[in-house]
Design a protein around this motif. Structure first.
Motif, PDB file in Angstrom:
ATOM      1  N   ILE A   1      -1.242  -1.577  12.075  1.00 49.03           N
ATOM      2  CA  ILE A   1      -2.552  -1.170  11.571  1.00 49.03           C
ATOM      3  C   ILE A   1      -3.459  -0.868  12.751  1.00 49.03           C
ATOM      4  O   ILE A   1      -3.589  -1.674  13.686  1.00 49.03           O
ATOM      5  N   LYS A   2      -4.102   0.317  12.703  1.00 51.72           N
ATOM      6  CA  LYS A   2      -4.944   0.739  13.811  1.00 51.72           C
ATOM      7  C   LYS A   2      -6.431   0.548  13.530  1.00 51.72           C
ATOM      8  O   LYS A   2      -7.104  -0.233  14.187  1.00 51.72           O
ATOM      9  N   LYS A   3      -6.961   1.306  12.555  1.00 53.53           N
ATOM     10  CA  LYS A   3      -8.398   1.270  12.338  1.00 53.53           C
ATOM     11  C   LYS A   3      -8.718   1.644  10.902  1.00 53.53           C
ATOM     12  O   LYS A   3      -7.966   2.387  10.264  1.00 53.53           O
ATOM     13  N   ALA A   4      -9.823   1.103  10.405  1.00 58.21           N
ATOM     14  CA  ALA A   4     -10.242   1.402   9.043  1.00 58.21           C
ATOM     15  C   ALA A   4     -10.851   2.801   8.961  1.00 58.21           C
ATOM     16  O   ALA A   4     -11.430   3.311   9.918  1.00 58.21           O
ATOM     17  N   LEU A   5     -10.709   3.394   7.793  1.00 58.53           N
ATOM     18  CA  LEU A   5     -11.274   4.716   7.521  1.00 58.53           C
ATOM     19  C   LEU A   5     -12.552   4.567   6.719  1.00 58.53           C
ATOM     20  O   LEU A   5     -12.754   3.569   6.008  1.00 58.53           O
ATOM     21  N   SER A   6     -13.402   5.578   6.834  1.00 57.64           N
ATOM     22  CA  SER A   6     -14.681   5.505   6.130  1.00 57.64           C
ATOM     23  C   SER A   6     -14.500   5.664   4.629  1.00 57.64           C
ATOM     24  O   SER A   6     -15.156   4.992   3.841  1.00 57.64           O
ATOM     25  N   LYS A   7     -13.617   6.568   4.220  1.00 55.22           N
ATOM     26  CA  LYS A   7     -13.362   6.800   2.795  1.00 55.22           C
ATOM     27  C   LYS A   7     -11.876   7.023   2.605  1.00 55.22           C
ATOM     28  O   LYS A   7     -11.220   7.660   3.452  1.00 55.22           O
ATOM     29  N   PRO A   8     -11.349   6.518   1.501  1.00 49.00           N
ATOM     30  CA  PRO A   8     -11.906   5.580   0.510  1.00 49.00           C
ATOM     31  C   PRO A   8     -11.976   4.159   1.078  1.00 49.00           C
ATOM     32  O   PRO A   8     -11.420   3.882   2.137  1.00 49.00           O
ATOM     33  N   ASP A   9     -12.635   3.249   0.349  1.00 50.56           N
ATOM     34  CA  ASP A   9     -12.791   1.871   0.801  1.00 50.56           C
ATOM     35  C   ASP A   9     -11.431   1.184   0.847  1.00 50.56           C
ATOM     36  O   ASP A   9     -10.648   1.221  -0.110  1.00 50.56           O
ATOM     37  N   GLY A  10     -11.198   0.533   1.964  1.00 48.69           N
ATOM     38  CA  GLY A  10      -9.947  -0.191   2.134  1.00 48.69           C
ATOM     39  C   GLY A  10      -8.841   0.614   2.754  1.00 48.69           C
ATOM     40  O   GLY A  10      -7.777   0.046   3.050  1.00 48.69           O
TER      41      GLY A  10
ATOM     42  N   GLY B   1       0.839  -1.198   0.000  1.00 46.43           N
ATOM     43  CA  GLY B   1       0.000   0.000   0.000  1.00 46.43           C
ATOM     44  C   GLY B   1       0.875   1.249   0.000  1.00 46.43           C
ATOM     45  O   GLY B   1       2.089   1.177   0.239  1.00 46.43           O
ATOM     46  N   THR B   2       0.256   2.380  -0.261  1.00 48.09           N
ATOM     47  CA  THR B   2       0.981   3.659  -0.319  1.00 48.09           C
ATOM     48  C   THR B   2       0.276   4.673   0.572  1.00 48.09           C
ATOM     49  O   THR B   2      -0.955   4.679   0.674  1.00 48.09           O
ATOM     50  N   PRO B   3       1.019   5.562   1.224  1.00 46.86           N
ATOM     51  CA  PRO B   3       0.376   6.592   2.053  1.00 46.86           C
ATOM     52  C   PRO B   3      -0.168   7.733   1.183  1.00 46.86           C
ATOM     53  O   PRO B   3       0.408   8.083   0.154  1.00 46.86           O
ATOM     54  N   TYR B   4      -1.308   8.238   1.585  1.00 42.25           N
ATOM     55  CA  TYR B   4      -1.848   9.410   0.880  1.00 42.25           C
ATOM     56  C   TYR B   4      -2.000  10.615   1.809  1.00 42.25           C
ATOM     57  O   TYR B   4      -2.337  11.705   1.348  1.00 42.25           O
ATOM     58  N   LYS B   5      -1.741  10.443   3.083  1.00 46.20           N
ATOM     59  CA  LYS B   5      -1.754  11.554   4.013  1.00 46.20           C
ATOM     60  C   LYS B   5      -0.841  11.203   5.178  1.00 46.20           C
ATOM     61  O   LYS B   5      -0.960  10.124   5.749  1.00 46.20           O
ATOM     62  N   ILE B   6       0.062  12.111   5.510  1.00 45.36           N
ATOM     63  CA  ILE B   6       1.063  11.816   6.521  1.00 45.36           C
ATOM     64  C   ILE B   6       1.001  12.899   7.589  1.00 45.36           C
ATOM     65  O   ILE B   6       1.009  14.100   7.292  1.00 45.36           O
ATOM     66  N   PHE B   7       0.963  12.460   8.831  1.00 47.29           N
ATOM     67  CA  PHE B   7       1.116  13.352   9.973  1.00 47.29           C
ATOM     68  C   PHE B   7       2.497  13.095  10.575  1.00 47.29           C
ATOM     69  O   PHE B   7       3.399  12.615   9.869  1.00 47.29           O
ATOM     70  N   LYS B   8       2.679  13.383  11.848  1.00 47.32           N
ATOM     71  CA  LYS B   8       4.011  13.229  12.424  1.00 47.32           C
ATOM     72  C   LYS B   8       4.424  11.752  12.430  1.00 47.32           C
ATOM     73  O   LYS B   8       5.380  11.367  11.736  1.00 47.32           O
ATOM     74  N   ASN B   9       3.742  10.898  13.230  1.00 44.51           N
ATOM     75  CA  ASN B   9       4.011   9.442  13.248  1.00 44.51           C
ATOM     76  C   ASN B   9       2.807   8.642  12.778  1.00 44.51           C
ATOM     77  O   ASN B   9       2.771   7.438  12.944  1.00 44.51           O
ATOM     78  N   THR B  10       1.838   9.282  12.260  1.00 50.29           N
ATOM     79  CA  THR B  10       0.613   8.638  11.788  1.00 50.29           C
ATOM     80  C   THR B  10       0.452   8.918  10.307  1.00 50.29           C
ATOM     81  O   THR B  10       0.810   9.997   9.826  1.00 50.29           O
ATOM     82  N   ALA B  11      -0.100   7.920   9.614  1.00 57.47           N
ATOM     83  CA  ALA B  11      -0.300   8.070   8.170  1.00 57.47           C
ATOM     84  C   ALA B  11      -1.552   7.308   7.784  1.00 57.47           C
ATOM     85  O   ALA B  11      -1.965   6.347   8.460  1.00 57.47           O
ATOM     86  N   PHE B  12      -2.160   7.734   6.704  1.00 62.99           N
ATOM     87  CA  PHE B  12      -3.307   7.070   6.121  1.00 62.99           C
ATOM     88  C   PHE B  12      -2.810   6.280   4.903  1.00 62.99           C
ATOM     89  O   PHE B  12      -2.206   6.844   3.987  1.00 62.99           O
ATOM     90  N   ILE B  13      -3.097   4.958   4.897  1.00 62.17           N
ATOM     91  CA  ILE B  13      -2.582   4.057   3.851  1.00 62.17           C
ATOM     92  C   ILE B  13      -3.760   3.602   3.003  1.00 62.17           C
ATOM     93  O   ILE B  13      -4.841   3.294   3.522  1.00 62.17           O
ATOM     94  N   LYS B  14      -3.536   3.524   1.711  1.00 57.62           N
ATOM     95  CA  LYS B  14      -4.565   3.067   0.770  1.00 57.62           C
ATOM     96  C   LYS B  14      -3.969   1.997  -0.142  1.00 57.62           C
ATOM     97  O   LYS B  14      -2.781   1.675  -0.080  1.00 57.62           O
ATOM     98  N   ASP B  15      -4.838   1.424  -0.984  1.00 53.19           N
ATOM     99  CA  ASP B  15      -4.469   0.456  -2.025  1.00 53.19           C
ATOM    100  C   ASP B  15      -3.926  -0.852  -1.460  1.00 53.19           C
ATOM    101  O   ASP B  15      -3.243  -1.613  -2.163  1.00 53.19           O
ATOM    102  N   MET B  16      -4.194  -1.162  -0.180  1.00 53.87           N
ATOM    103  CA  MET B  16      -3.760  -2.447   0.377  1.00 53.87           C
ATOM    104  C   MET B  16      -4.943  -3.398   0.528  1.00 53.87           C
ATOM    105  O   MET B  16      -4.814  -4.603   0.269  1.00 53.87           O
ATOM    106  N   PHE B  17      -6.100  -2.885   0.921  1.00 54.27           N
ATOM    107  CA  PHE B  17      -7.299  -3.693   1.087  1.00 54.27           C
ATOM    108  C   PHE B  17      -8.409  -3.110   0.217  1.00 54.27           C
ATOM    109  O   PHE B  17      -8.300  -1.985  -0.287  1.00 54.27           O
ATOM    110  N   ASN B  18      -9.458  -3.890   0.076  1.00 51.77           N
ATOM    111  CA  ASN B  18     -10.581  -3.480  -0.766  1.00 51.77           C
ATOM    112  C   ASN B  18     -11.800  -3.050   0.021  1.00 51.77           C
ATOM    113  O   ASN B  18     -12.706  -2.443  -0.547  1.00 51.77           O
ATOM    114  N   SER B  19     -11.884  -3.389   1.300  1.00 47.54           N
ATOM    115  CA  SER B  19     -13.064  -3.041   2.080  1.00 47.54           C
ATOM    116  C   SER B  19     -12.662  -2.884   3.536  1.00 47.54           C
ATOM    117  O   SER B  19     -11.579  -3.312   3.959  1.00 47.54           O
ATOM    118  N   ALA B  20     -13.554  -2.275   4.301  1.00 49.94           N
ATOM    119  CA  ALA B  20     -13.308  -2.097   5.730  1.00 49.94           C
ATOM    120  C   ALA B  20     -13.339  -3.419   6.470  1.00 49.94           C
ATOM    121  O   ALA B  20     -12.695  -3.577   7.523  1.00 49.94           O
TER     122      ALA B  20
END
Length: 1151
Positions: free
Chosen positions: A941-950, A901-920
């Motif tokens: 891995i902490k928790k799923a996000l509402s958007k985008p899927d996966g 997967g690849t990150p699409y939003k990065i904070f200090k030590n937290t990031a939002f990852i996409k393109d690894m899973f297809n659904s919550a």
């Protein structure tokens, strides 16, 4: 001058001398002319060498003790009544397989060996050939063709392998393949045979060739393996001297039982016969057939009913009927073989598939080979087939006519044959006037002969009388055959039983009355056999009724139905009893339908059910006998001497109460027939039980506390195990001793050594249509666990001679147990005892695990695998070998899985990852899993996000970059594919042309199909853009502090004016005002900055002053402390020197 022959000296020592002494009963252990020290060496070195050699021999003979399921060989003995153990079941013939590449001389060797043992010449030996090699041993020779399936099947059943090697060529690949097959399925004895040595002309070359082949043979078998040499062929056979030497080795060789054969019954079929109805085959040629196979049983006992078997090359089947037949090749008996050398008549041969005597058995016919030039009356020796043909030609009448005109004599010296008189046709008298013809209608006088005929009575197998009450007109036309001359009169004088219906008075007075009725008959005309007929009939009937019934034969036999057994009918338990009964009761018997409906035991009194109901309803009586319903003998102690609980009031003879006495009074006139049961002597039974208990306790005490010095205590573990197995075998033999062979077979199964006939249903028609005697048919028994299918885990290793690497899910052919089948294995390794990790290929020079779907086999069962079993396969065909590890029938193999997967939003030590899973939902399944970036930064891995899927939120050890790729390393389980494709080579016309499932690449190559290409999978040129980086800029202050070598190199001064310097700038008024304004602003800014720096410098100066004062005070304090320390050290040093001067006592000089 001829050298004179030496005179023969009788042996004075040795095994032959000991045998003669034993036969004569001579004991030389302590007698005259016997010196035990005569054969002891004088040198201690030779004695030590002999002792070490003896110890080595003792150690070499040690092995894991195994129970030999085959009967022991007969022992030739001269003791009276013990000739060759003729009463015991002989062992089956030894299976000798003749193996070698084509053209090496296998058929010639078989013809030579058969000629050596039986004096028969086989022009074309096919199938198993069984011969009698000696008084105690038989041998079955089987030729193995150049077919991998035949090699695999014969490698599982042969006891001895005659491995033929072409001496002029050397070892061929088929030889090594067969040896590897033997290593996988249990290694039997192997003898090497070198042939075609006559093609090597030079003596030195021949010697070197023999030495080279011998050492190569030893490498494959063991050091010192026997290798024979066969020179040229003479008259189609090998030289007699070489064959005699080889046959002598075969005749005396001993064999150890192999583990797999010791656990599975098997049979090498020597004949196949199709029993299917011809009409059914005509209607449907492809119908499943019913066949019969003949052969000797080997291994453990074969179940008598519904035995599950596997025929390699045909599939799993079930035996319908097992029948024991007479041995077609029996061992000689002592009566016929009194001499030391076996006679020619005892040298039998059994080869149904070969042309022995001009007769050959095929699958559905018998072929008789008659030469074209034979003459019926010629003097040439005739074979068995020719005699059969000429006997058929000499027949003047049909078989049915011969049976019709045949005569039967009771004994061989009888003067006249048995004759059944024609039955008198009985006519029903019907007077026209309806009245009596002679006398009155109630006249009781009748002719004696007619009265005896009208009773229609006869005797059944058990000696019980049955009366025929049918109307006379129903028996018209029946012939009344008699068991003897007096069958119709025997039962008229029988005594000792009662029967419902007609009552027969069996006293001797009846004969007096009948004799009075017979006019003109006196005692002189009465035959001798009619005297005391009633007494003799009663005695014979008592003997038959008192005869002990064979319960085993009644339970397991199929001659009598349960109703007939309940009616009191019996049958003998052996052929001897049958023959004696036939002699005593007659040879002929008519079974009539009207006598099969008798119910109940006619010897017993009728049962009154109402009285029994009243008797068994009495509570007091039931309470008194409740302690009697236990397992054990009747009495106060059981068979071990343990006392029963005395809850009851004692034994009450229920049969001897008033009712029983009443019955006895009613039947006083009827004598008791048979053996009367003796009354129970309770005191004697009690004393015997107590004595047995004491004896058992004494034996137990002696075993625990006595230190006996017998031989059993001195035996080691090996000898103790062998003694225990021999003791158990003796107990088993004693348990079934005296039983009929058929009854014993119904209990424990058909034993090894029996020649049996197996009837098998639902056999594919191709097996019969394409039957070829050159390919062996093996019937292997299956254990209960081997009938199931599941996942089998094995330890496997690719053969070092197989060039290709084995790949997971590539189909290979396994030879496991009796079966040959194709399956798709998955290879895996044990990953630190945590998981079974999937392998795509087998490792190099290393074992791994494999799991495939197939029949369940016992652990430690060896197997070998083949990628292809076709004869035209180049190279070594055995691809892998191994053993079975687990029979759990379940497996769990995991395969490595990497999700990216690849990150699409990065904070200090937290990031939002996409393109690894297809659904919550997928994210929820992996919550808490460890992840990692390419640069090595770990996260979770902490928790799923509402958007985008996966998409999900993850935390990391450090801040990651947008160009980082995030990996998730996981495992997922896989299962082998359920493929079980049995190798059905016997169902094909071309036995070696079986083809299993092929790979996609093989199908494309065979069919000439090009491999389809995917656009996304094709290689394309890679265009890489040149990446340009910015120049490095070093700040001035940093550059000033750097060493000279690390400073940025100064560029040369600009000699020519630059473009900006050389160009002329012409500004208008507005531009000039703007430039002047900017200059003013810059000037003010510079002034402001300068003033700020001055004030800052003043503050810093004051701060430095304060800091300097503090530093000065600190330094002053440190100096004062140092001064005080030095002063104290000096004073101390001075005092120490003064003290040393006083201790010296001398005067110090004045300074």
């Amino acid at each position: 001058m001829d050298q004179p022959h030496k005179t023969h000296h009788k042996p004075s020592a040795g095994s032959k001398h000991d045998k003669k002494d034993a036969a004569k009963g001579v004991d030389r252990s302590g007698g005259k002319n016997y010196n035990p020290k005569a054969f002891i060496g004088a040198s201690f070195r030779s004695a030590d060498r002999a002792a070490r050699r003896t110890a080595e021999k003792d150690q070499k003979r040690l092995h894991v003790p195994l129970v030999n399921r085959n009967p022991e060989e007969r022992k030739v003995t001269a003791e009276k009544g013990k000739g060759m153990d003729e009463g015991r079941l002989p062992p089956p013939p030894i299976v000798v397989g003749i193996v070698g590449p084509p053209g090496v001389g296998k058929s010639t060797l078989m013809r030579s060996l058969v000629r050596r043992f039986t004096k028969h010449n086989l022009s074309q030996p096919q199938g198993p050939v069984t011969v009698v090699s000696g008084k105690t041993r038989r041998i079955t020779f089987v030729e193995c063709g150049n077919d991998l399936n035949s090699m695999i099947d014969l490698g599982k059943v042969v006891d001895l392998v005659l491995l033929m090697i072409d001496g002029s060529f050397g070892f061929e690949m088929e030889t090594f393949e067969f040896l590897n097959i033997l290593q996988s399925h249990g290694f039997p004895k192997v003898l090497g045979l070198l042939t075609h040595l006559d093609l090597i002309k030079k003596a030195q070359t021949l010697k070197d060739t023999k030495k080279r082949l011998k050492h190569r043979f030893w490498t494959e078998i063991y050091q010192g393996a026997k290798l024979f040499s066969l020179s040229g062929v003479i008259n189609g056979r090998y030289p007699d001297a070489e064959i005699n030497l080889l046959s002598r080795f075969i005749s005396v060789m001993k064999f150890r039982p192999l583990v797999f054969r010791n656990q599975h019954p098997y049979l090498l079929a020597d004949r196949l016969q199709d029993m299917t109805s011809r009409e059914l085959i005509r209607e449907n040629p492809k119908i499943d057939r019913t066949i019969t196979l003949y052969g000797y049983l080997r291994g453990p006992n074969l179940p008598p009913r519904n035995a599950k078997i596997h025929i390699p090359g045909a599939g799993d089947l079930e035996i319908k009927v097992v029948e024991r037949l007479a041995d077609p090749c029996p061992l000689p008996t002592l009566e016929s073989e009194r001499r030391r050398k076996m006679g020619e008549k005892a040298k039998l041969i059994h080869a149904p598939m070969s042309d022995v005597g001009g007769v050959m058995y095929d699958k559905d016919a018998v072929y008789i080979n008659v030469p074209g030039s034979f003459s019926k009356g010629g003097d040439a020796p005739q074979g068995e087939g020719e005699k059969m043909v000429m006997d058929l030609q000499d027949a003047e009448r049909t078989f049915a006519d011969g049976i019709q005109a045949s005569q039967i004599r009771l004994f061989g010296h009888s003067s006249a044959p048995l004759d059944a008189p024609e039955a008198r046709i009985r006519r029903v008298a019907e007077p026209r006037n309806g009245g009596p013809i002679l006398g009155s209608a109630d006249d009781t006088d009748f002719d004696e002969d007619e009265g005896s005929d009208s009773q229609g009575e006869f005797e059944d197998e058990d000696g019980e009388a049955h009366f025929d009450d049918e109307e006379p007109d129903k028996r018209d036309g029946e012939v009344a055959y008699a068991d003897s001359d007096s069958e119709l009169d025997d039962l008229a004088f029988a005594t000792g039983f009662k029967q419902d219906g007609q009552h027969v008075d069996l006293d001797d007075d009846e004969y007096e009355d009948e004799e009075e009725l017979a006019d003109g008959e006196d005692e002189e005309n009465v035959p001798q056999w009619k005297h005391d007929l009633s007494k003799r009939a009663a005695t014979n009937f008592a003997e038959r009724m008192g005869r002990r019934r064979d319960l085993m034969a009644m339970i397991y036999g199929d001659e009598l139905s349960p109703e007939e057994i309940a009616a009191g009918k019996n049958r003998p338990s052996s052929a001897d009893a049958e023959s004696s009964r036939m002699v005593r009761e007659g040879f002929f018997r008519i079974n009539r339908e009207e006598n099969r409906g008798d119910e109940g035991d006619q010897v017993k009194e009728p049962v009154d059910h109402e009285s029994l109901q009243v008797k068994w309803s009495d509570e007091n009586m039931l309470e008194s006998i409740k302690d009697l319903f236990i397992s054990g003998p009747i009495g106060e102690f059981d068979e071990n001497g343990q006392a029963y609980e005395e809850d009851g009031e004692g034994f009450e003879d229920l049969e001897g109460d008033d009712e029983g006495r009443g019955e006895e009074e009613d039947g006083d006139n009827v004598p008791y027939v048979g053996v009367k049961p003796a009354g129970h002597d309770h005191e004697a039974a009690r004393a015997a039980a107590l004595a047995a208990k004491k004896e058992a306790l004494k034996i137990k005490f002696d075993e625990q506390y006595d230190d006996s010095g017998d031989e059993e205590d001195k035996m080691d573990f090996y000898d103790a195990q062998k003694a225990e197995m021999a003791r158990q075998k003796q107990l088993n033999e004693a348990e079934f001793e005296g039983l009929d062979l058929d009854a014993r077979a119904q209990i424990e199964g058909y034993r090894s050594g029996m020649y049996v006939r197996l009837e098998i249903n639902d056999v594919p028609c191709e097996m019969v249509d394409h039957f070829d005697p050159r390919f062996p048919i093996i019937v292997g028994g299956l254990l209960a666990a081997e009938e199931r299918f599941g996942y089998v885990t094995v330890r496997i290793k690719r053969h070092r001679w197989f060039t290709k690497t084995l790949k997971t899910n590539d189909p290979i052919v396994f030879s496991l147990g009796w079966r040959r089948f194709q399956s798709m294995p998955i290879y895996h390794l044990d990953d630190h005892s945590i998981r079974n990790r999937f392998l795509k290929y087998t490792p190099e020079h290393m074992h791994c695990y494999a799991t495939f779907y197939g029949p369940v086999s016992a652990p430690n069962t060896g197997f070998c695998a083949f990628n292809s079993i076709l004869s035209d396969t180049p190279g070594f065909r055995i691809s892998a070998t191994g053993v079975v590890l687990d029979i759990d029938r379940s497996t769990k193999i995991v395969k490595k899985l990497k999700l990216t997967g690849t990150p699409y939003k990065i904070f200090k030590n937290t990031a939002f990852i996409k393109d690894m899973f297809n659904s919550a939902l997928e994210v929820a399944k992996f919550e808490g899993a460890n992840i990692k970036t390419v640069s090595g930064i770990r996260g979770q891995i902490k928790k799923a996000l509402s958007k985008p899927d996966g998409a999900y939120r993850a935390t990391f050890e450090d801040k990651i970059l947008m160009r980082d790729i995030v990996f998730l390393r996981a495992w997922y389980s896989i299962e082998p594919k359920k493929l079980y494709n049995p190798v059905c080579s016997l169902l094909l016309a071309d036995k070696g042309g079986w083809k299993g499932m092929r790979l996609t690449g093989q199908i494309r190559r065979d069919e000439g199909i090009k491999t389809p290409s995917d656009v996304n999978s094709t290689y394309r040129p890679i265009e890489r853009t040149t990446r340009r980086f910015n120049t490095l800029k070093v700040p001035r202050k940093l550059e000033a502090s750097l060493p000279y070598a690390s400073k940025t190199k100064a560029l040369s001064k600009q000699k020519k004016p630059t473009y900006l310097q050389s160009r002329a700038v012409v500004m208008d008024d507005d531009e000039k005002k703007a430039v002047s304004l900017l200059q003013q602003i810059q000037t003010l800014k510079k002034d402001k900055v300068a003033r700020r720096k001055e004030k800052q410098e003043e503050r810093k100066k004051e701060y430095r002053k304060k800091v300097g004062e503090k530093d000065q005070k600190r330094e002053d304090k440190i100096k004062e402390e140092k001064r005080d320390r030095h002063r104290k050290e000096g004073q101390k040093r001075k005092a120490d020197e003064a003290n040393e001067g006083r201790r010296g006592g001398g005067k110090r000089a004045r300074s």
